[in-house]
Design a protein around this motif. Sequence first.
Motif, mmCIF file in Angstrom:
data_model
loop_
_atom_site.group_PDB
_atom_site.id
_atom_site.type_symbol
_atom_site.label_atom_id
_atom_site.label_comp_id
_atom_site.label_asym_id
_atom_site.label_seq_id
_atom_site.Cartn_x
_atom_site.Cartn_y
_atom_site.Cartn_z
ATOM 1 N N ASP A 6 0.496 -1.265 0.178
ATOM 2 C CA ASP A 6 -0.036 0.087 0.119
ATOM 3 C C ASP A 6 0.520 1.011 0.242
ATOM 4 O O ASP A 6 1.544 1.378 1.336
ATOM 5 N N LEU A 7 0.793 2.590 -1.288
ATOM 6 C CA LEU A 7 1.939 3.328 -1.085
ATOM 7 C C LEU A 7 0.979 4.172 -0.837
ATOM 8 O O LEU A 7 -0.456 4.879 -1.248
ATOM 9 N N PHE A 8 1.460 5.244 -0.257
ATOM 10 C CA PHE A 8 0.870 6.183 0.033
ATOM 11 C C PHE A 8 -1.280 5.630 1.039
ATOM 12 O O PHE A 8 -1.983 6.642 0.615
ATOM 13 N N ALA A 9 -0.115 5.217 1.950
ATOM 14 C CA ALA A 9 -1.730 4.839 2.892
ATOM 15 C C ALA A 9 -2.219 5.205 3.284
ATOM 16 O O ALA A 9 -3.593 4.994 3.200
ATOM 17 N N GLY A 10 -1.566 5.822 3.620
ATOM 18 C CA GLY A 10 -2.601 6.970 4.887
ATOM 19 C C GLY A 10 -2.638 6.332 5.752
ATOM 20 O O GLY A 10 -2.742 5.550 6.472
ATOM 21 N N SER A 70 -2.863 5.162 -3.602
ATOM 22 C CA SER A 70 -3.390 6.776 -3.680
ATOM 23 C C SER A 70 -2.779 7.938 -3.392
ATOM 24 O O SER A 70 -2.410 8.692 -2.815
ATOM 25 N N PRO A 71 -1.893 7.999 -4.414
ATOM 26 C CA PRO A 71 -0.916 9.311 -4.277
ATOM 27 C C PRO A 71 -1.772 10.606 -4.391
ATOM 28 O O PRO A 71 -2.722 10.925 -4.387
ATOM 29 N N ILE A 89 4.892 19.429 -6.157
ATOM 30 C CA ILE A 89 4.977 18.346 -5.974
ATOM 31 C C ILE A 89 4.189 17.299 -5.151
ATOM 32 O O ILE A 89 4.229 16.793 -5.396
ATOM 33 N N ALA A 90 2.734 17.458 -5.562
ATOM 34 C CA ALA A 90 1.981 16.947 -4.865
ATOM 35 C C ALA A 90 1.202 15.922 -6.205
ATOM 36 O O ALA A 90 1.822 14.378 -5.587
ATOM 37 N N ARG A 91 1.289 16.212 -7.215
ATOM 38 C CA ARG A 91 1.372 15.831 -8.161
ATOM 39 C C ARG A 91 2.219 14.461 -8.826
ATOM 40 O O ARG A 91 1.609 13.715 -9.069
ATOM 41 N N SER A 92 3.718 15.081 -8.772
ATOM 42 C CA SER A 92 4.018 14.239 -9.379
ATOM 43 C C SER A 92 4.514 12.918 -7.935
ATOM 44 O O SER A 92 5.206 12.049 -8.899
ATOM 45 N N THR A 93 4.128 12.920 -7.179
ATOM 46 C CA THR A 93 3.732 12.312 -6.359
ATOM 47 C C THR A 93 3.356 10.250 -6.940
ATOM 48 O O THR A 93 3.866 9.297 -6.354
ATOM 49 N N ALA A 94 2.339 10.629 -8.162
ATOM 50 C CA ALA A 94 1.901 9.512 -8.748
ATOM 51 C C ALA A 94 3.383 8.978 -9.672
ATOM 52 O O ALA A 94 3.311 7.602 -10.174
ATOM 53 N N SER A 95 4.522 9.238 -10.121
ATOM 54 C CA SER A 95 5.399 9.090 -10.128
ATOM 55 C C SER A 95 5.874 7.826 -9.803
ATOM 56 O O SER A 95 6.860 7.164 -10.518
ATOM 57 N N PHE A 109 -2.071 -3.576 -10.623
ATOM 58 C CA PHE A 109 -2.149 -2.470 -9.359
ATOM 59 C C PHE A 109 -3.352 -1.631 -9.676
ATOM 60 O O PHE A 109 -3.780 -1.690 -10.704
ATOM 61 N N LEU A 110 -3.297 -1.254 -8.558
ATOM 62 C CA LEU A 110 -5.235 0.175 -8.426
ATOM 63 C C LEU A 110 -4.342 1.098 -8.215
ATOM 64 O O LEU A 110 -3.500 1.574 -6.667
ATOM 65 N N VAL A 111 -4.802 2.170 -8.500
ATOM 66 C CA VAL A 111 -4.664 3.188 -8.035
ATOM 67 C C VAL A 111 -5.574 4.385 -7.493
ATOM 68 O O VAL A 111 -7.045 4.314 -8.829
ATOM 69 N N GLU A 112 -5.900 4.612 -6.497
ATOM 70 C CA GLU A 112 -7.136 5.659 -6.676
ATOM 71 C C GLU A 112 -6.470 7.288 -6.749
ATOM 72 O O GLU A 112 -5.661 7.570 -5.941
#
Length: 305
Positions: A6-10, A70-71, A89-95, A109-112
């Motif tokens: 889980d990336l950007f798991a929050g 969830s970038p 910088i927030a947008r670039s987290t998707a990279s 993979f699943l991106v939300e």
Amino acid sequence: METAIDLFAGLGGNSEGARQVGVRVVWAANHSRPAVDTHAENHPEAIHVCQDLHQANWSKVPSSDIIIASPACTGHTNARGKDKPHHDIARSTASAVVDAVEFHRPPFFLVENVPEFAKWVRYQTWCASMHALGYALSPVIWDAADCGVPQHRKRILIIGTRSKHPIQLVAPSRPHRPVSEIIDFNAGTWSPIDRPGRSPKTLSRVRAGRRQFGDRFVMPYYGSGSGLTGRSLDRPLGTITTRARWAVVDGDRMRMLTTAENCAGMGFPAHYRLPANGTLALHMLGNANPPPLAAYAIDAIRKAA
């Protein structure tokens, strides 16, 4: 499909959704220490890392059947108000998601994110990067209310599969749950509506809500959307944000939704542990993906693959 990272798991909406459909999250990361600590309380079985994922060494991250991510959405959403979405910088987290997928090449993979993610000037380039890695993409926009969450919350879900053609997902269509299910009229701190210092705009919203719905209804304390008329208790709540937005009116008294009500409105189970600080808890809830939405998406991927 048995394991996930889980990336950007929050707060852990994606991880909780995965757990609900029998997928074990083995590794989770976020840049925020309070978020990582909260996630670890609720998902102690996972390895937890607090870092900027642009700096991640993916060779030290376990492989899994699916990468969930969830970038940051703050660079895309119109909820920023006057500070409209712009390149930051927030947008670039998707990279970072591309980097993880490139290294691990998981089956799925699943991106939300918010629907505006698809309007990002680099969105097509981002998709092209995933295509170059051998993934077919299935982007869908679903409303959490259609997954049984008592809140309207539209999100784009981008599913990647190592297949020649995109998979076809069955869209959720569960009955909508009314916000009345999550409101406890015996809880919270109430105050008189007609009190000194109450904003004229708030009083105007209350009067409009009474004309439309009677003595009991919910309304946003600020912002647009249902701001002029309030919202019936027989409908799902509007989108929960990172600030205390929704108020409930009961006759001549009103209050903001409690942390527990916001938690239920996001579809988290009642036992889910949140920070003691209410402001921090709401910030995490407003940034989260509702667990039932994640659960439905993961299960739909498994059935369609």
